[in-house]
Design an enzyme around this catalytic site. Sequence first.
Site, mmCIF file in Angstrom:
data_model
loop_
_atom_site.group_PDB
_atom_site.id
_atom_site.type_symbol
_atom_site.label_atom_id
_atom_site.label_comp_id
_atom_site.label_asym_id
_atom_site.label_seq_id
_atom_site.Cartn_x
_atom_site.Cartn_y
_atom_site.Cartn_z
ATOM 1 N N GLU A 136 -13.198 -43.885 89.502
ATOM 2 C CA GLU A 136 -13.895 -45.181 89.426
ATOM 3 C C GLU A 136 -15.309 -45.042 88.910
ATOM 4 O O GLU A 136 -16.044 -44.135 89.305
ATOM 5 C CB GLU A 136 -13.943 -45.848 90.809
ATOM 6 C CG GLU A 136 -14.551 -47.242 90.786
ATOM 7 C CD GLU A 136 -14.716 -47.828 92.175
ATOM 8 O OE1 GLU A 136 -13.790 -47.670 92.994
ATOM 9 O OE2 GLU A 136 -15.766 -48.445 92.438
ATOM 10 N N GLU A 143 -13.853 -43.924 98.726
ATOM 11 C CA GLU A 143 -15.229 -43.714 99.192
ATOM 12 C C GLU A 143 -15.313 -43.470 100.701
ATOM 13 O O GLU A 143 -15.899 -44.251 101.454
ATOM 14 C CB GLU A 143 -16.111 -44.890 98.768
ATOM 15 C CG GLU A 143 -16.173 -45.027 97.249
ATOM 16 C CD GLU A 143 -17.127 -46.107 96.759
ATOM 17 O OE1 GLU A 143 -17.600 -46.918 97.586
ATOM 18 O OE2 GLU A 143 -17.400 -46.134 95.541
#
Length: 475
Positions: free
Chosen positions: A325, A222
């Site tokens: 994810e 991220e």
Amino acid sequence: MYSFSPILIALSLIAPGDKTPPRKAQQFTTAINSDLRITKTNELSFVPNAQPLETEPTVFIDKKRSFQTMVGIGGAITDASAEVFAKLSASKQKELLDAYYDKNKGIGYNLLRTHINSCDFSSDTYTYVKDNDKSLSTFDIAHDEKYRIPMIKRALTTAGGKLTTYVSPWSPPAWMKDNNNMMQGGKLKEEYKQAWANYYIKFIRAYEKQQIPIWGLSVQNEPMAKQRWESCIFTAEEERDFIKKYLGPTLKKEGMSTKKLIAWDHNRDLIYQRASTILGDPEAAQYVWGIGFHWYETWTGSAMQFNNVKQVNQAFPDKQLIFTEGCKEKFSMDSIGHWSLGERYGLSMINDFNNGTAAWTDWNILLDEKGGPNHANNLCFAPIHADLTSDKLIYTNAYYYLGHFSKFIAAGAKRIATASTRDILETTAFTNPDGKTVVVVMNRTDKDLNYQLWVEGQAAKTKSLAHSISTFIID
């Protein structure tokens, strides 16, 4: 309970032509308000039907049109998963491992993600080196040897000795960053970029010394999120330059050019801009195996943006796509039985696969009855939760929805074309290496619907129950 009967299907060698013997299929179903959990519900026989009518709801399967090759389906073993696992009784530990990694008793996971340094799903914040050790001479993974490495080794054994494993960092050590903090974003300092590239190598070698083969790595988890937990910001240009100047050349120099390097590892909303920036640069692109992505773009109020995945697939067909994810956030035990948990997985997996995704990874495989542990209080759902007060495993319907894919679609399977004549029948299909066809059909509505599967002029009638998912194994 998680266990299923072994699937024994005889492979029919069918010659093409007008005298093709009727196909057979087995149907396995999970449905709301029932005991059906990847339960065999039907034996189907195909009959000739050269031209279905508009009034006949139909799912078409075209085995002649094939696309990406499946790498694998699985989940992440985090510190949190491993710590909860260690608190279970021996019998429950075995049950959990069988539930995920045994091909017959469970859902046959063959893909695994884990983290470099701590992440939010760790009980503490840590790195593997002492402060300011630019040479990394103090590098030591002793922290992981207590819980995480033993669990990964047992998962490997249960899976038959092979799990496609990749690793992701949440943050470099604080002293390598401009905010001197593993949390709250910050950026990697220029003077530590080579040391940080070397850090990945140290981690991979340490895990492989523990007999945990590492298939790949992502650059940064991220990279556009400033979180209250471990995080580090890379713009598209910064990630591109780190890959081409540091991480890519270092992997090559250290004999690790076969490791699969994954860029982005964040949500679908910005995936095209990130992919085009990195893959549009030949110097960076030469090191990149594929683009990883998550499903949390919904935090902005958006729906899941599957078309962005499709655009990357079409623009860069020589690169792979991997879902790295996804989980349901904001854990509440009151919602653990909510049917939308599984349907979110089904929706994402069907659409991600149909848009070119070659591997799909859930987040934590196990959390406790509070949705943790998580040092940042970012409590989430997992497919299986452990109630540690009673040594009990709680199977959410997400576990079964995941299993409708992972149990039946093998590594090496080729996605094939499917088309549905009704929007309530969401579908994807693969041909396994053994020649059998796997078709998944999901219905997220309140309506039952009778329909038929159609393959090369033959059709078989079946029913889609309201809020259900079915997997068909066609000879």
